[in-house]
Write a protein that holds these residues in place. Structure first.
Motif, PDB file in Angstrom:
ATOM      1  N   THR A   1       0.847  -1.193   0.000  1.00 15.15           N
ATOM      2  CA  THR A   1       0.000   0.000   0.000  1.00 15.15           C
ATOM      3  C   THR A   1       0.881   1.240   0.000  1.00 15.15           C
ATOM      4  N   ALA A   2       0.542   2.197  -0.855  1.00 16.39           N
ATOM      5  CA  ALA A   2       1.297   3.448  -0.922  1.00 16.39           C
ATOM      6  C   ALA A   2       0.329   4.622  -0.852  1.00 16.39           C
ATOM      7  N   SER A   3       0.679   5.623  -0.057  1.00 18.30           N
ATOM      8  CA  SER A   3      -0.118   6.846   0.047  1.00 18.30           C
ATOM      9  C   SER A   3       0.713   8.008  -0.480  1.00 18.30           C
ATOM     10  N   ILE A   4       0.104   8.826  -1.353  1.00 22.24           N
ATOM     11  CA  ILE A   4       0.811   9.932  -1.991  1.00 22.24           C
ATOM     12  C   ILE A   4       0.003  11.202  -1.798  1.00 22.24           C
ATOM     13  N   ASP A   5       0.584  12.206  -1.167  1.00 21.18           N
ATOM     14  CA  ASP A   5      -0.060  13.506  -1.002  1.00 21.18           C
ATOM     15  C   ASP A   5       0.181  14.336  -2.252  1.00 21.18           C
ATOM     16  N   LEU A   6      -0.903  14.863  -2.818  1.00 18.65           N
ATOM     17  CA  LEU A   6      -0.826  15.553  -4.088  1.00 18.65           C
ATOM     18  C   LEU A   6      -1.477  16.930  -4.028  1.00 18.65           C
ATOM     19  N   ALA A   7      -0.980  17.821  -4.847  1.00 18.48           N
ATOM     20  CA  ALA A   7      -1.615  19.113  -5.099  1.00 18.48           C
ATOM     21  C   ALA A   7      -1.823  19.224  -6.600  1.00 18.48           C
ATOM     22  N   ALA A   8      -3.007  19.646  -7.017  1.00 21.66           N
ATOM     23  CA  ALA A   8      -3.328  19.685  -8.438  1.00 21.66           C
ATOM     24  C   ALA A   8      -3.998  20.997  -8.805  1.00 21.66           C
ATOM     25  N   SER A   9      -3.789  21.410 -10.037  1.00 28.28           N
ATOM     26  CA  SER A   9      -4.480  22.579 -10.569  1.00 28.28           C
ATOM     27  C   SER A   9      -4.759  22.354 -12.036  1.00 28.28           C
TER      28      SER A   9
END
Length: 409
Positions: free
Chosen positions: A354-362
């Motif tokens: 399991t992998a968790s990735i914090d993302l910011a998108a626009s």
């Protein structure tokens, strides 16, 4: 070309215009599994840059394959000739030129006529342009979507290869080169009735480059011919949806059992993934996602991947397989074009598979800037990503009002 032994069965496989052996998909491997020694040629003007094609003449292509045939055919008891696209025209011309009878001939998607559904109505005007000094060498004919491929995943992979600049196929060819293809077509039109060996013609009903008129001509003109029409592919039939049918048709025509050459199915039991393997897949996924190379992440997904995008985004919803995910990204491109920006705000957190990735998108959709943050959770299995779930960072972010886009410079 590779060295060979005396006796046995060999085959010469000829790639298409601007292409490589990628044009032939799994054909080399399938024939080898059936016991056929395959040989490939690199046609003049290929394996370099598109500009290399400008001075090449059709005679050079035909001489290259003829020389290979003359060197190889005598080393085998049986020797077949197979070509794809322009390679099929060369195979036909070669068989007529050498009165090939030592084996069989296979013409895959032969463009005897360039009249497919994607060719422009003004295509005949090229014959006028050919006679304008220097212009044919300067005009480009671009390789563009659908790249001869109906299958969404394969097309996405090809698109990603083009974006990366992989040297598997030219992105364009000079119009001067198309003139040489037209000359080669004329040779086939004049000489096909003199082909003496049993011939298999395989063509897609939906071929965007060359219609079934080409296959019908060969069926009516070559004395001993079998025609197979595939129903779910475009021009590149060796890599598209019908590739297994194409391979099976070729093997059956050559007298082999297709089951002998079939790739072994992958084990259905779950195979444990090492920490290093998990990290590799996650990093490849993240690189594709944040680099905007979305086509490169599709091969990392299981065919039955479960993708859930929570929140208020226009793409929010559940996507039940890889084709649906490809459709989602196609919708994103239609809505936002090249304005999508995704960045990781922290290194991935990996626990087991399991992998968790914090993302910011626009992105800019309908003239409005949309911004958001959240976390994607990936579940991996058998070397691929089995599920993806995105959760917004909070209700305030998910429901944030769009910000007017800045006017273009």
């Amino acid at each position: 070309m590779t060295a060979s032994r005396s006796g046995g069965t060999g085959a010469l496989l000829i790639h298409g215009l601007g292409g490589t052996q990628f044009d032939l998909g799994p054909m080399h491997k399938a024939l080898r599994r059936a016991g056929v020694e395959t040989h490939a040629v690199t046609l003049p003007g290929h394996a370099g840059t598109p500009e290399d094609l400008i001075p090449v003449r059709a005679e050079q292509w035909l001489e290259t394959v003829t020389q290979a045939y003359d060197e190889l055919a005598g080393q085998y008891e049986t020797f077949h000739v197979l070509g794809m696209c322009m390679g099929a025209l060369l195979a036909l011309a070669l068989a007529e030129r050498r009165q090939h009878r030592k084996g069989r001939l296979i013409a895959l998607a032969a463009p005897v006529y360039i009249d497919g559904w994607s060719t422009p109505w003004y295509r005949a005007l090229r014959h006028v342009v050919y006679h304008i000094p220097t212009l044919p060498a300067r005009m480009r004919v671009d390789e563009d979507e659908p790249y001869g491929i109906k299958n969404d995943l394969v097309r996405a992979i090809v698109k990603a290869k083009f974006e990366r600049g992989d040297n598997f196929h030219y992105r364009w060819v000079p119009l001067a080169c198309i003139r040489q293809v037209d000359r080669l077509r004329s040779w086939v039109l004049r000489g096909a009735h003199r082909i003496a060996c049993p011939t298999l013609v395989v063509h897609a009903r939906e071929d965007e480059l060359t219609s079934l008129r080409s296959a019908d001509f060969l069926e009516a003109t070559v004395s001993d011919v079998r025609k197979v029409v595939v129903e779910n592919s475009y021009h590149m039939i060796c890599v598209d949806n019908d590739r297994e049918q194409v391979v099976a048709s070729v093997l059956e025509f050559l007298g082999f059992d297709p089951a002998r050459a079939r790739r072994r199915a992958r084990a259905t039991v779950e195979v444990p993934m090492s920490a290093e393997a998990v990290a590799t897949v996650v990093n490849e996924y993240l690189q594709a996602l944040t680099g905007g190379q979305f086509e490169a992440l599709f091969p990392l997904l299981e065919p039955n991947v479960q993708w859930r995008h929570n929140g208020e985004h226009p793409l929010a919803g559940t996507y039940d397989d890889r084709d649906a995910v490809i459709g989602m990204f196609a919708k994103l491109e239609a809505l936002a074009g090249k304005t999508v920006r995704i960045a990781a705000t922290a290194p991935p957190r990996i626990e087991g598979t399991t992998a968790s990735i914090d993302l910011a998108a626009s992105s800019v959709i309908d003239g409005q800037v949309r911004q958001g943050q959240g976390t994607q959770t990936l579940q991996l299995r058998n070397g691929r990503i089995a599920s993806v779930t995105f959760r917004p960072a909070g209700d305030a972010v998910a429901a944030a009002e769009p910000v007017p886009a800045a006017p273009a410079a």
